[in-house]
Design an enzyme around this catalytic site. Structure first.
Site, PDB file in Angstrom:
ATOM      1  CE1 TYR A   1      -3.494  -2.700   0.473  1.00 31.76           C
ATOM      2  CE2 TYR A   1      -2.314  -3.308   2.460  1.00 31.76           C
ATOM      3  CZ  TYR A   1      -3.278  -3.575   1.520  1.00 31.76           C
ATOM      4  OH  TYR A   1      -4.004  -4.728   1.604  1.00 31.76           O
TER       5      TYR A   1
ATOM      6  CE1 TYR B   1      -8.111  -5.460   2.240  1.00 33.09           C
ATOM      7  CE2 TYR B   1      -7.744  -7.469   3.477  1.00 33.09           C
ATOM      8  CZ  TYR B   1      -7.374  -6.599   2.484  1.00 33.09           C
ATOM      9  OH  TYR B   1      -6.268  -6.879   1.718  1.00 33.09           O
TER      10      TYR B   1
ATOM     11  CG  ASP C   1     -12.791 -13.256   4.452  1.00 29.57           C
ATOM     12  OD1 ASP C   1     -11.934 -13.902   5.087  1.00 29.57           O
ATOM     13  OD2 ASP C   1     -12.509 -12.309   3.695  1.00 29.57           O
TER      14      ASP C   1
ATOM     15  CE  LYS D   1      -4.417 -11.308   6.915  1.00 27.30           C
ATOM     16  NZ  LYS D   1      -5.587 -10.690   6.324  1.00 27.30           N
TER      17      LYS D   1
HETATM   18  C1  LIG Z   1      -5.981 -10.563   4.943  1.00 21.53           C
HETATM   19  C2  LIG Z   1      -7.387 -10.840   4.580  1.00 21.53           C
HETATM   20  C3  LIG Z   1      -7.729 -11.247   3.271  1.00 21.53           C
HETATM   21  C4  LIG Z   1      -6.713 -11.350   2.164  1.00 21.53           C
HETATM   22  O1  LIG Z   1      -5.760 -12.353   2.387  1.00 21.53           O
HETATM   23  P1  LIG Z   1      -4.353 -12.275   1.595  1.00 21.53           P
HETATM   24  O2  LIG Z   1      -3.664 -13.545   1.999  1.00 21.53           O
HETATM   25  O3  LIG Z   1      -3.670 -11.041   2.073  1.00 21.53           O
HETATM   26  O4  LIG Z   1      -4.676 -12.234   0.152  1.00 21.53           O
HETATM   27  C5  LIG Z   1      -9.054 -11.512   3.016  1.00 21.53           C
HETATM   28  N1  LIG Z   1     -10.000 -11.403   3.974  1.00 21.53           N
HETATM   29  C6  LIG Z   1      -9.713 -11.053   5.236  1.00 21.53           C
HETATM   30  C7  LIG Z   1     -10.785 -10.975   6.256  1.00 21.53           C
HETATM   31  C8  LIG Z   1      -8.392 -10.731   5.571  1.00 21.53           C
HETATM   32  O5  LIG Z   1      -8.117 -10.324   6.820  1.00 21.53           O
END
Ligand SMILES: *Cc1c(COP(=O)(O)O)cnc(C)c1O
Length: 430
Positions: A25, A153, A250, A279
């Site tokens: 970013y 996000y 997510d 993650k």
């Molecule tokens: C970090 C994140 C993503 C994206 O994951 P990347 O491995 O960085 O592509 C998607 N959704 C949530 C909720 C996140 O915290």
């Protein structure tokens, strides 16, 4: 005499970093010089000047077991003795199968099928494809939009960005290219029946064009570090069922214990149709994510009308190194009393962040699971805030109006107290 060059001298390294290397970013060159990490062990980052910082970020939610964890290091070594990578088209291997099986075991029924992706954003892309293919299979190819709520996000690829908070800065730049999705209001901090009704009304208004609903359950992360009542997830489950929408949760940030339940969906006692994890999946060692789905979704995607298969196949799909270390990370988590660790960190953050409430410019202080947030009434002066945290021996990465922490689960009480002190100092300085 050896002619091999050693590591670049710190000064050279900084110059070359500025010259050649993008950071997240940011512009080229970056506005500020990044710190140089020489090594990392336990919860500590060791800088090239010898300073040690306690990592308050878990490398963006990922390093739940800290760095150089013996079990994860060993898993990676074993894995490199077997194979670094083989293509996943037409081939399979023990690490991928064992990991997929474990993920099915620990995630809510009836999630049973696992698509291994190479990053969180890619798993979100896959989840969106599942939604669209599901509707096609059911004879509704016109249903191509996603519903979500504001403040979310979901990643930086285009479909993922399209469901991120539209006011978060990422949408204006891509207008005309980004698919336009259907947004409900930001979920409130406290439960209100009126908000459930709002969600139902938005879905009903757009039902004939919606393929699915995607949200982060209980905690909205990079979109603003907001918490909401799990009952609103139950409302979304009912709404999805009412209109035959695919419900995607997510849990890339919230999965693997961070919120106090193994998955945040467990707070609501619901199961999604598609679940994204990433993650902390590999304990922060390697990039890996997964989209899990139910048999009903898999059947629709696999149906001739749905496309006859899932139209995605990353080159590094199912990478054995990442899968092995992920399996070791999940097993390490389950072996330990993660629930007590998360509760302990949460309690210490609650106490340690309380003094921030009395600081001028602080709007809110909140803690959930092992997540602590101090929200200011203005954008953080990031360099000043980071310098104040560093002076306390803590690594933080504030953004927008937020100074926040999600410590590694292996942090000792002293580590957490220090991190909390760093957050308070950063909030005071920022
Ligand atoms: C970090 C994140 C993503 C994206 O994951 P990347 O491995 O960085 O592509 C998607 N959704 C949530 C909720 C996140 O915290």
């Amino acid at each position: 005499m050896s002619t091999r060059p050693g590591p670049p001298r710190p000064a050279d390294l900084r110059v070359r970093d500025r010259e050649h290397v993008w950071h997240p970013y940011g512009p080229m060159p970056g506005r500020t010089d990044p710190l140089v990490v020489a090594s990392a062990s336990g919860v500590r980052l060791t800088l090239d000047d010898g300073r040690e910082l306690v990592d308050g970020m878990s490398s963006w939610w990922a390093a739940v077991h800290g760095y150089r964890h013996p079990a994860l290091d060993a898993a990676l070594r074993t894995a490199t003795d077997e194979m670094a990578h083989v293509m996943f088209g037409g081939l399979t291997h023990h690490p991928a199968v064992a990991l997929a099986t474990r993920l099915v075991e620990i995630t809510p029924e009836p999630l049973r099928h696992v698509f291994l992706a190479d990053s969180g954003s890619v798993s979100v892309e896959v989840a969106v494809k599942m939604c669209l293919q599901y509707q096609r299979a059911h004879g509704r190819p016109g249903r191509t939009r996603m519903m979500t709520w504001r403040g979310g996000y979901h990643g930086d690829t285009f479909a993922a960005m399209s469901v991120c908070d539209p006011d978060g800065g990422m949408h204006a730049l891509w207008r005309g290219f980004l698919p336009e999705q259907v947004f409900a209001d930001v979920p409130p901090a406290e439960y209100t029946a009126a908000y459930d009704e709002h969600l139902a009304a938005v879905a009903a208004d757009h039902a004939d064009e919606l393929a699915g609903i995607i949200v982060e359950p209980v905690v909205q992360g990079a979109g603003g570090m907001r918490f909401h009542d799990p009952r609103h997830l139950r409302a979304l489950r009912e709404i999805a069922d009412r209109h035959d929408l695919v419900l995607v949760l997510d849990e890339i940030a919230t999965g693997f214990g961070r919120t106090g339940e193994l998955f945040a969906a467990d707070h609501a006692g619901i199961a999604p149709d598609v679940l994204c994890v990433g993650k902390a999946l590999t304990g922060g060692y390697l990039t890996l994510a997964a989209a899990l789905c139910t048999p009903a979704v898999a059947a629709a995607v696999s149906d001739e009308r749905g496309g006859g298969g899932l139209m995605h196949g990353p080159t590094f799909m199912g990478n054995p190194l990442a899968a092995r270390v992920a399996l070791a990370s999940v097993d390490e988590l389950l072996r330990r009393d993660w629930r007590a660790e998360v509760a302990g960190i949460g309690g210490l953050l609650r106490d340690g962040l309380a003094p921030a409430r009395d600081l001028p410019g602080v709007r809110d202080v909140r803690v959930l699971g092992a997540i602590g947030v101090v929200q200011l009434d203005h954008d953080v002066d990031v360099p000043a805030a980071q310098a104040a945290a560093e002076a306390e021996g803590v690594w933080l990465r504030p953004f927008r109006d937020l100074v926040y922490t999600m410590p590694p689960f292996v942090s000792t009480p002293d580590d957490v107290v220090r991190i909390a002190g760093g957050v308070v100092a950063a909030a005071a300085a920022g």
